[in-house]
Write an enzyme that holds these catalytic residues in place. Structure first.
Site, mmCIF file in Angstrom:
data_model
loop_
_atom_site.group_PDB
_atom_site.id
_atom_site.type_symbol
_atom_site.label_atom_id
_atom_site.label_comp_id
_atom_site.label_asym_id
_atom_site.label_seq_id
_atom_site.Cartn_x
_atom_site.Cartn_y
_atom_site.Cartn_z
ATOM 1 N N HIS A 38 0.869 -1.185 0.000
ATOM 2 C CA HIS A 38 0.000 0.000 0.000
ATOM 3 C C HIS A 38 0.898 1.224 0.000
ATOM 4 C CE1 HIS A 38 -3.775 2.225 0.834
ATOM 5 N NE2 HIS A 38 -2.932 3.090 1.382
ATOM 6 N N CYS A 39 0.791 2.030 -1.057
ATOM 7 C CA CYS A 39 1.669 3.183 -1.215
ATOM 8 C C CYS A 39 0.983 4.439 -0.680
ATOM 9 C CB CYS A 39 2.028 3.377 -2.694
ATOM 10 S SG CYS A 39 3.151 4.767 -2.983
ATOM 11 N N PRO A 40 1.529 5.060 0.358
ATOM 12 C CA PRO A 40 0.900 6.284 0.888
ATOM 13 C C PRO A 40 1.042 7.479 -0.042
ATOM 14 C CG PRO A 40 2.974 5.853 2.022
ATOM 15 C CD PRO A 40 2.726 4.670 1.143
#
Length: 449
Positions: A181-183
């Site tokens: 999950h890429c912020p």
């Protein structure tokens, strides 16, 4: 009853609608939907605005203070191409950012109920008040290219996860070929948006190198034009100094990330698999060779989404508000329900909790009398028994009253309290016998006199 009407919000909650609702409105994940479910973002979608600023702001400074002054230094109108390439790379990078963030990464649809276990023979007879034993195995073994791989059961989505699938705790979804999950893009990276994510960081790396390189070209032009040193030339263009520092730092992040994902693609791994399973220490069942691994990522068609978020589905039946002591209580209020991967939180009955709390306060206050002994009156368990006209299945044991047991459909004192109650009875009987013996001695002494 008594002419009372339910509150308007509860009445609308129970009766409103035509029986159908869009899938994205009933979705139980943490996603944010835009344009009627056509775009799907993660819960941290606001971070993409910060990412856009980090891309656009330095390019704007470059075009105003560097590229504009280099336009006259190159013949045949080639100077304008310096600014045009910078703007083109920026637009491509922003488009790739939106393609990565605003599409379904490969969400696996949830099941409405757990799957039936293998060898299911129907409902077995279970004692009242006891939970039936768990029949679903937590993992299953699947053979991939001659190597045994375990797939896990997801309690939240109520399904066995497909190969290379994992549950994202931020988006609260199972994602096919989950990478991470890429912020920075506010979205999970999975099967359907991984190639866009890689090209996005690749273009960001190219943009950093491009701006960094032409800043040095502009400083060199100043040195040659004025015949000065590099330090004096840099003082004449402070914007170039800021851009040089900014792009130098940024290229280590996006450039290092690009190199790392090139390694992952060449070995057919995901970020999650690389940190979780460490395939460099054992055989990777998904590795097909460098060329086939790259073709699998960039030369295959993107599979369609497994969920049509704009489709209409039957609305879950609403429970009408119930009347309690002349008032209306919504079925969704007064309950604490949590859906987490390890299971669900217990649902408590409010009335039973109040009665149990009152009884607990009395027990804690009366467990010892003033003389340091046990109270003369045994606890009255009938105060916390459920009413006869209520369903006792919705009432769960209070965790702090673990000594109160429940067997079948009746309540009884557990062995932890039973010796104490017997000790209190024996104390009262001893006190009573001592009183009777004292009275008899007094009567005998009066007879002698």
């Amino acid at each position: 009853m008594n002419g009372l009407q339910p509150p308007p919000d509860l009445a609308d909650e129970a009766n409103h609608g035509d029986g159908f609702i869009r899938t994205y409105k009933a979705w139980k994940g943490s996603n944010i939907f835009v344009l009627g479910g056509r775009l799907i973002f993660g819960p941290d979608v606001r971070s993409i605005f910060f990412t856009i600023v980090l891309i656009v702001a330095p390019v704007a400074v470059f075009c105003v203070f560097v590229a504009r002054k280099l336009m006259d230094d190159f013949p045949h109108h080639l100077g304008i191409s310096i600014m045009a390439v910078a703007v083109a790379l920026t637009l491509c990078d922003i488009i790739l950012l939106l393609l990565t963030s605003g599409r379904d990464p490969g969400i696996i649809p949830r099941n409405s109920h757990p799957p039936e276990p293998e060898g299911y023979e129907g409902i077995t007879e279970v004692r009242p008040g006891l939970t039936p034993p768990l029949r679903l195995p937590r993992t299953k073994d699947v053979v991939v290219n001659g190597i045994s791989v375990k797939i896990k059961y997801c309690d939240t989505c109520m399904l066995y996860r497909p190969l290379r699938c994992s549950h994202c705790s931020i988006c609260n979804n199972c994602v096919d070929r989950f990478d991470h999950h890429c912020p920075w893009v506010g979205q999970c990276i999975g099967l359907r948006n991984y190639r866009f994510f890689f090209v996005f960081i690749f273009f960001a790396t190219l943009l950093c190198i491009y701006v960094h390189g032409f800043c040095w070209v502009y400083i060199r032009r100043i040195m040659d034009g004025e015949g000065t040193t590099i330090w004096k030339a840099m003082t004449k263009t402070p914007a170039s100094i800021v851009l040089l520092i900014y792009t130098f730092i940024s290229v280590w992040f996006v450039g290092g990330l690009t190199v790392f994902h090139l390694y992952l693609i060449s070995t057919n791994q995901s970020t999650y698999e690389n940190f979780r399973y460490r395939y460099d220490r054992r055989e990777n069942p998904y590795n097909k060779g460098i060329i086939k691994n790259f073709m699998e990522i960039f030369c295959t068609s993107i599979p369609p989404s497994k969920t049509n978020f704009r489709a209409k589905i039957p609305k879950e039946p609403a429970i009408s508000p119930r009347t309690v002591n002349g008032g209306f209580i919504s079925p969704n209020k007064g309950k604490s329900i949590g859906d987490i991967e390890m299971g669900r939180k217990p649902v408590w009955d409010d009335q039973a909790l109040g009665e149990i709390g009152d009884y607990e306060e009395q027990v804690s206050g009366d467990i010892m009398d003033k003389d340091g002994g046990l109270p003369e009156v045994s606890p009255d368990l009938s105060r916390i028994l459920p009413p006869e006209n209520t369903d006792s299945r919705g009432v769960m044991h209070h965790p702090r009253l673990s000594s109160l047991g429940r067997n079948s459909e009746r309540w009884e004192i557990s062995p932890e309290i039973l010796p104490l109650s017997r000790f209190g009875e024996s104390k009262r009987m001893n006190g009573k016998s001592n009183t009777e013996s004292t009275d008899e001695n007094n009567q005998q002494s009066e007879t002698k006199f």
